[in-house]
Design a protein around this motif. Structure first.
Motif, mmCIF file in Angstrom:
data_model
loop_
_atom_site.group_PDB
_atom_site.id
_atom_site.type_symbol
_atom_site.label_atom_id
_atom_site.label_comp_id
_atom_site.label_asym_id
_atom_site.label_seq_id
_atom_site.Cartn_x
_atom_site.Cartn_y
_atom_site.Cartn_z
ATOM 1 N N PRO A 62 0.821 -1.219 0.000
ATOM 2 C CA PRO A 62 0.000 0.000 0.000
ATOM 3 C C PRO A 62 0.849 1.260 0.000
ATOM 4 O O PRO A 62 1.967 1.270 0.547
ATOM 5 N N PRO A 63 0.367 2.333 -0.606
ATOM 6 C CA PRO A 63 1.142 3.574 -0.708
ATOM 7 C C PRO A 63 1.484 4.127 0.676
ATOM 8 O O PRO A 63 0.748 3.950 1.637
ATOM 9 N N GLY A 64 2.630 4.798 0.722
ATOM 10 C CA GLY A 64 3.080 5.358 1.986
ATOM 11 C C GLY A 64 4.071 4.478 2.715
ATOM 12 O O GLY A 64 4.663 4.899 3.717
ATOM 13 N N THR A 65 4.267 3.242 2.231
ATOM 14 C CA THR A 65 5.194 2.334 2.916
ATOM 15 C C THR A 65 6.625 2.471 2.399
ATOM 16 O O THR A 65 7.578 2.381 3.172
ATOM 17 N N ALA A 66 6.785 2.703 1.106
ATOM 18 C CA ALA A 66 8.129 2.735 0.516
ATOM 19 C C ALA A 66 9.048 3.791 1.126
ATOM 20 O O ALA A 66 10.252 3.549 1.271
ATOM 21 N N PRO A 67 8.556 4.995 1.493
ATOM 22 C CA PRO A 67 9.480 6.033 1.977
ATOM 23 C C PRO A 67 10.001 5.819 3.399
ATOM 24 O O PRO A 67 10.828 6.605 3.864
ATOM 25 N N ALA A 68 9.539 4.817 4.111
ATOM 26 C CA ALA A 68 9.909 4.662 5.520
ATOM 27 C C ALA A 68 11.421 4.561 5.716
ATOM 28 O O ALA A 68 11.989 5.169 6.626
ATOM 29 N N GLY A 69 12.087 3.773 4.872
ATOM 30 C CA GLY A 69 13.532 3.625 5.008
ATOM 31 C C GLY A 69 14.268 4.914 4.727
ATOM 32 O O GLY A 69 15.220 5.280 5.439
ATOM 33 N N ARG A 81 20.529 13.603 9.787
ATOM 34 C CA ARG A 81 20.098 15.006 9.884
ATOM 35 C C ARG A 81 20.119 15.670 8.504
ATOM 36 O O ARG A 81 20.557 16.810 8.316
ATOM 37 N N ASP A 82 19.598 14.941 7.548
ATOM 38 C CA ASP A 82 19.547 15.388 6.154
ATOM 39 C C ASP A 82 18.198 16.067 5.920
ATOM 40 O O ASP A 82 17.179 15.398 5.733
ATOM 41 N N ARG A 83 18.174 17.386 5.932
ATOM 42 C CA ARG A 83 16.924 18.137 5.803
ATOM 43 C C ARG A 83 16.207 17.807 4.510
ATOM 44 O O ARG A 83 15.013 17.452 4.510
ATOM 45 N N ASP A 84 16.890 17.930 3.385
ATOM 46 C CA ASP A 84 16.235 17.722 2.096
ATOM 47 C C ASP A 84 15.734 16.288 1.957
ATOM 48 O O ASP A 84 14.632 16.046 1.454
ATOM 49 N N GLY A 85 16.547 15.318 2.405
ATOM 50 C CA GLY A 85 16.141 13.927 2.314
ATOM 51 C C GLY A 85 14.919 13.639 3.185
ATOM 52 O O GLY A 85 14.007 12.906 2.779
ATOM 53 N N ALA A 86 14.905 14.210 4.397
ATOM 54 C CA ALA A 86 13.779 13.984 5.300
ATOM 55 C C ALA A 86 12.505 14.607 4.743
ATOM 56 O O ALA A 86 11.426 13.986 4.775
ATOM 57 N N LEU A 87 12.589 15.821 4.231
ATOM 58 C CA LEU A 87 11.404 16.480 3.672
ATOM 59 C C LEU A 87 10.876 15.725 2.454
ATOM 60 O O LEU A 87 9.666 15.574 2.276
ATOM 61 N N SER A 88 11.792 15.241 1.612
ATOM 62 C CA SER A 88 11.374 14.475 0.436
ATOM 63 C C SER A 88 10.650 13.196 0.844
ATOM 64 O O SER A 88 9.608 12.842 0.268
ATOM 65 N N ALA A 89 11.188 12.508 1.849
ATOM 66 C CA ALA A 89 10.560 11.274 2.308
ATOM 67 C C ALA A 89 9.209 11.541 2.965
ATOM 68 O O ALA A 89 8.243 10.797 2.754
ATOM 69 N N LEU A 90 9.125 12.613 3.755
ATOM 70 C CA LEU A 90 7.848 12.957 4.398
ATOM 71 C C LEU A 90 6.795 13.319 3.365
ATOM 72 O O LEU A 90 5.620 12.949 3.495
ATOM 73 N N ARG A 91 7.198 14.067 2.325
ATOM 74 C CA ARG A 91 6.245 14.426 1.266
ATOM 75 C C ARG A 91 5.729 13.155 0.575
ATOM 76 O O ARG A 91 4.520 13.005 0.351
ATOM 77 N N ALA A 92 6.626 12.234 0.261
ATOM 78 C CA ALA A 92 6.221 10.990 -0.391
ATOM 79 C C ALA A 92 5.308 10.167 0.530
ATOM 80 O O ALA A 92 4.346 9.536 0.072
ATOM 81 N N LEU A 93 5.592 10.194 1.833
ATOM 82 C CA LEU A 93 4.795 9.415 2.777
ATOM 83 C C LEU A 93 3.361 9.940 2.871
ATOM 84 O O LEU A 93 2.401 9.182 2.697
ATOM 85 N N ASP A 141 10.684 24.587 10.080
ATOM 86 C CA ASP A 141 10.918 24.669 8.631
ATOM 87 C C ASP A 141 9.597 24.939 7.909
ATOM 88 O O ASP A 141 8.656 24.142 8.003
ATOM 89 N N PRO A 142 9.478 26.033 7.169
ATOM 90 C CA PRO A 142 8.218 26.345 6.473
ATOM 91 C C PRO A 142 7.858 25.298 5.423
ATOM 92 O O PRO A 142 6.680 25.084 5.127
ATOM 93 N N GLU A 143 8.848 24.633 4.853
ATOM 94 C CA GLU A 143 8.550 23.606 3.835
ATOM 95 C C GLU A 143 7.850 22.411 4.470
ATOM 96 O O GLU A 143 6.959 21.802 3.867
ATOM 97 N N LEU A 144 8.229 22.098 5.723
ATOM 98 C CA LEU A 144 7.546 21.008 6.420
ATOM 99 C C LEU A 144 6.083 21.359 6.627
ATOM 100 O O LEU A 144 5.191 20.531 6.395
ATOM 101 N N GLU A 145 5.822 22.605 7.030
ATOM 102 C CA GLU A 145 4.431 23.014 7.244
ATOM 103 C C GLU A 145 3.643 22.991 5.941
ATOM 104 O O GLU A 145 2.466 22.619 5.913
ATOM 105 N N ALA A 146 4.295 23.331 4.854
ATOM 106 C CA ALA A 146 3.611 23.298 3.557
ATOM 107 C C ALA A 146 3.236 21.868 3.172
ATOM 108 O O ALA A 146 2.189 21.634 2.545
ATOM 109 N N ILE A 147 4.066 20.926 3.560
ATOM 110 C CA ILE A 147 3.769 19.520 3.272
ATOM 111 C C ILE A 147 2.618 19.013 4.127
ATOM 112 O O ILE A 147 1.718 18.305 3.634
#
Length: 351
Positions: free
Chosen positions: A255-262, A271-283, A332-338
């Motif tokens: 089901p969708p939302g599982t792949a980004p967990a890793g 502590r990778d900001r861009d990587g974490a935001l990308s994964a959260l957006r995908a999740l 982070d404003p980008e996190l709030e936008a997500i």
């Protein structure tokens, strides 16, 4: 093993009814029934005649030493295999019967010998296996009444396979209902029975559920292993596991939302900001999407276009905002936008 269970098992192995035992010993059938239920015991004067009737001795009937260790049983099954290879199946059956007579109260040994002999009939390509299969069937019928649940399940498994082979599907289904829910091959046996009896849609649904459950178990194990690796500071191992988590989720159309967990766990550890935001957006976006099962689970998914994780999103957003491991993203404003489009109804969020 209790005396009651010994009497019941040995009687069945000899092919005797309770009435026949009663008649031979000069007692009533209800008395024999009580012995087998443990409600009463035979008189001392009857123990020797009972042992002779059942083809055993008093030591065996009374089971003064009841069980063997797992290592002892493993050594015996290994020796049985060697005898079969060197001397043939007939010698193997005779040797196994002697061990059963030596340890009549050890159902774990009996079922291990039965399973080994059953496999040897196939691997040795025995030309006339039917007489041996009948003997194993009689033993397994007795073991299917064992007080040990694991022994009972193993014996039932062998019996079900035997009845399916003989196209005795009604009896196979009856025995299938006696398997415990914890037996790991229960669904496989059921699916095979459904297929053989023309219930292919039910079989397909069962196999799809089995596949999805197995994939989920594998996925959860990988996520847990990655978490342990990252806690130990093993970032490279975490990256390898990230790839496996993503591959598992995608290969088995989870089901969708599982792949980004890793990816998310790895980015948080680094502590990778861009990587974490990308994964959260995908999740969160994935949870708001219908499940595209890639055609693997048509009987489970049914083409439903409803986002499978939409109901989880408000709680998920709240959890993300409160997660201390994500504190480096808190302002982070980008996190709030997500998160904002999926926020809980009260709209609460961190400033």
């Amino acid at each position: 093993m209790k005396l009651s269970a010994n009497i019941r098992r040995m009687r069945k192995e000899k092919g005797l009814t309770q009435e026949q035992v009663a008649q031979a010993l000069g007692v009533t059938a209800p008395a024999v029934n009580k012995w087998e239920r443990g409600a009463s015991c035979p008189d001392l004067a009857l123990l020797a005649p009972l042992a002779r009737l059942l083809g055993t001795d008093l030591n065996s009937l009374l089971s003064f030493r009841e069980e063997l260790t797992g290592d002892e049983i493993a050594r015996m099954t290994g020796e049985l295999y060697e005898i079969a290879q060197a001397e043939g199946i007939d010698s193997a059956f005779r040797w196994a019967e002697a061990r059963r007579q030596e340890w009549p109260g050890c159902d774990s040994l009996a079922v291990s010998l039965s399973m080994t002999l059953n496999g040897l009939l196939f691997t040795l390509a025995v030309e006339e296996p039917e007489p041996y299969r009948r003997r194993l069937g009689e033993l397994n019928e007795a073991l299917a009444d064992s007080e040990d649940r694991d022994v009972r399940d193993q014996a039932l498994h062998l019996l079900i396979g035997r009845h399916m082979e003989r196209e005795e599907y009604g009896r196979a289904e009856e025995l299938l209902g006696q398997l415990s829910d914890r037996w790991p091959y229960r669904d496989s046996l059921k699916a095979g029975l459904l297929r053989r009896t023309g219930r292919t849609e039910e079989a397909a649904e069962l196999w799809e559920r089995h596949l999805l459950n197995a994939a989920t178990e594998c996925y959860e194990a990988l996520v847990s292993l990655q978490e342990l690796a990252l806690r130990a500071g093993e970032l490279e191992a975490g990256r390898r596991l990230t790839a496996l988590i993503t591959e598992t989720a995608e290969r088995y159309a989870m089901p969708p939302g599982t792949a980004p967990a890793g990816r998310l766990q790895q980015a948080v550890a680094e502590r990778d900001r861009d990587g974490a935001l990308s994964a959260l957006r995908a999740l969160v976006e994935g949870l708001n999407q219908p499940w595209d099962d890639g055609g693997l689970y048509p009987h489970l998914n049914g083409g439903d276009a409803t986002p499978v994780g939409a109901v989880l999103l408000p709680g998920m957003v709240k959890s993300i905002r409160e997660d201390e491991e994500l504190s480096f993203l808190r302002d982070d404003p980008e996190l709030e936008a997500i998160l904002a489009p999926f926020a809980p109804p009260d709209g609460t969020h961190r400033p």
